[in-house]
Motif scaffolding. Structure first.
Motif, short mmCIF file in Angstrom:
data_model
loop_
_atom_site.label_atom_id
_atom_site.label_comp_id
_atom_site.label_asym_id
_atom_site.label_seq_id
_atom_site.Cartn_x
_atom_site.Cartn_y
_atom_site.Cartn_z
N LEU A 252 3.36 -0.86 -11.16
CA LEU A 252 4.62 -1.61 -11.18
C LEU A 252 5.16 -1.80 -9.76
O LEU A 252 5.66 -2.89 -9.42
N ALA A 253 5.08 -0.76 -8.95
CA ALA A 253 5.59 -0.86 -7.58
C ALA A 253 4.82 -1.89 -6.77
O ALA A 253 5.40 -2.70 -6.03
N ARG A 254 3.51 -1.89 -6.91
CA ARG A 254 2.69 -2.87 -6.18
C ARG A 254 2.97 -4.29 -6.66
O ARG A 254 3.07 -5.22 -5.85
N ALA A 255 3.11 -4.46 -7.96
CA ALA A 255 3.41 -5.79 -8.50
C ALA A 255 4.79 -6.26 -8.03
O ALA A 255 4.99 -7.46 -7.77
N HIS A 256 5.73 -5.35 -7.93
CA HIS A 256 7.08 -5.66 -7.45
C HIS A 256 7.03 -6.20 -6.02
O HIS A 256 7.66 -7.22 -5.70
N VAL A 257 6.25 -5.56 -5.18
CA VAL A 257 6.14 -5.99 -3.78
C VAL A 257 5.41 -7.33 -3.70
O VAL A 257 5.81 -8.23 -2.96
N ASP B 167 17.19 1.06 -0.55
CA ASP B 167 17.28 2.52 -0.45
C ASP B 167 16.59 3.21 -1.62
O ASP B 167 16.12 4.34 -1.49
N LEU B 168 16.53 2.53 -2.76
CA LEU B 168 15.81 3.10 -3.91
C LEU B 168 14.36 3.38 -3.54
O LEU B 168 13.81 4.44 -3.88
N HIS B 169 13.75 2.47 -2.82
CA HIS B 169 12.37 2.66 -2.38
C HIS B 169 12.26 3.79 -1.35
O HIS B 169 11.28 4.54 -1.34
N ARG B 170 13.27 3.90 -0.49
CA ARG B 170 13.28 5.00 0.49
C ARG B 170 13.35 6.35 -0.23
O ARG B 170 12.66 7.29 0.14
N GLY C 9 6.83 10.42 -15.76
CA GLY C 9 5.68 11.09 -15.14
C GLY C 9 4.40 10.30 -15.22
O GLY C 9 3.30 10.85 -15.07
N ASP C 10 4.51 8.98 -15.41
CA ASP C 10 3.34 8.12 -15.54
C ASP C 10 3.00 7.53 -14.16
O ASP C 10 3.44 6.43 -13.81
N ALA C 11 2.21 8.28 -13.40
CA ALA C 11 1.92 7.89 -12.02
C ALA C 11 1.17 6.56 -11.94
O ALA C 11 1.47 5.72 -11.08
N LYS C 12 0.20 6.36 -12.81
CA LYS C 12 -0.59 5.14 -12.76
C LYS C 12 0.28 3.91 -13.01
O LYS C 12 0.21 2.92 -12.27
N ARG C 13 1.11 3.96 -14.05
CA ARG C 13 1.98 2.83 -14.36
C ARG C 13 3.01 2.62 -13.25
O ARG C 13 3.29 1.48 -12.86
N LEU D 157 0.82 -1.21 0.00
CA LEU D 157 0.00 0.00 0.00
C LEU D 157 0.86 1.27 0.00
O LEU D 157 0.66 2.18 -0.80
N LEU D 158 1.83 1.31 0.90
CA LEU D 158 2.66 2.50 1.04
C LEU D 158 3.57 2.70 -0.16
O LEU D 158 3.71 3.82 -0.67
N ASP D 159 4.19 1.62 -0.62
CA ASP D 159 5.13 1.70 -1.74
C ASP D 159 4.41 2.16 -3.00
O ASP D 159 4.92 3.01 -3.76
N GLY D 160 3.23 1.61 -3.25
CA GLY D 160 2.48 1.97 -4.44
C GLY D 160 2.09 3.44 -4.43
O GLY D 160 2.26 4.16 -5.44
N HIS D 161 1.59 3.92 -3.30
CA HIS D 161 1.16 5.32 -3.21
C HIS D 161 2.36 6.27 -3.31
O HIS D 161 2.29 7.29 -4.01
#
Length: 233
Positions: free
Chosen positions: A203-208, A139-142, A195-199, A88-92
């Motif tokens: 991608l971030a949620r799928a990664h997690v 750290d990339l996610h941070r 700048g593609d926020a939706k994609r 949830l947090l990573d995706g947002h």
């Protein structure tokens, strides 16, 4: 200069002790003391005490009065909860970062990807070099959360990432998912830079979720093996 040296030592001791815990050089459930670690790292007890305080806030150790510290044992419920919140947090955070990222931010993310590639190209990598890549990837996610501009979100995600790091290490080391993780990070950063926020969020949620499913598969395999041995004995 003296203060800078002190901070460098403090951070170095924290990083070294954290690496020993995450990579199971100090196994879950082990009891450790300030004097043991101070002797092992050849430093005074003061930076070790500070490191243990930080690791306790990270959820990696638990202090026991007059007994030192016990390394946290990671169970399946903690794992599920941590990755559910992280998704949830990573995706947002990634969606917000795609909107807020400046050219300087984008260059910073690209540099982190390049560092992962550099570490990946080292022949016959040591455990320490592999752990360096793990840290850059985490750290990339941070940094993405920092770029989002939401201070509270950044703080919450950093805390969750500390709790997930042991599992991510397990996934990368035992399932050899290094290249997949790097490729997914590249896709996420590309979406942020475009700048593609939706994609980026998708991608971030799928990664997690992919990381979660991999670790669940590994934990289930270990559990099945233990049950097999118990029945055979």
């Amino acid at each position: 200069m003296a203060k800078e040296t002190k901070n460098t030592l403090r951070d170095s001791v924290y990083s070294s002790l954290k690496a020993m815990i995450v990579t199971s050089q100090i196994p879950p459930g082990s009891r450790v003391t300030e004097s043991d670690i101070a002797a092992k790292l050849n430093v005074s007890r003061t930076p070790v005490r500070e490191a243990f305080n930080r690791l306790e806030r990270d959820g990696l150790v638990t202090g026991r009065p007059r007994q030192g510290y016990v390394v946290t044992e990671f169970d399946i419920n903690m794992f599920r909860e941590a990755f559910e919140i992280r998704e949830l947090l990573d995706g947002h955070a990634t969606e917000l970062a795609a909107v807020a990222a400046t050219e300087k931010d984008k260059a910073r993310l690209r540099a982190m990807l390049a560092e992962c590639e550099r570490l990946a190209a080292i022949p016959d990598r040591t455990t320490g070099e592999k752990f360096q890549e793990l840290e850059v990837g985490i750290d990339l996610h941070r940094v993405i959360a920092e770029i989002s501009g939401n201070v509270m979100l950044h703080g919450m995600l950093c805390g969750i990432l500390d709790k997930c790091q042991h599992y991510v290490w397990t996934e990368l080391l035992w399932l050899d998912e290094w290249k997949i993780a790097r490729d997914e990070h590249v896709e996420i950063v590309d979406a942020i830079c475009a700048g593609d926020a939706k994609r980026a969020g998708t991608l971030a949620r799928a990664h997690v979720r992919g990381s979660r499913d991999n670790v669940l598969r590994l934990l289930q395999a270990k559990s099945d093996y233990r049950n097999f041995l118990a029945r055979a004995s």
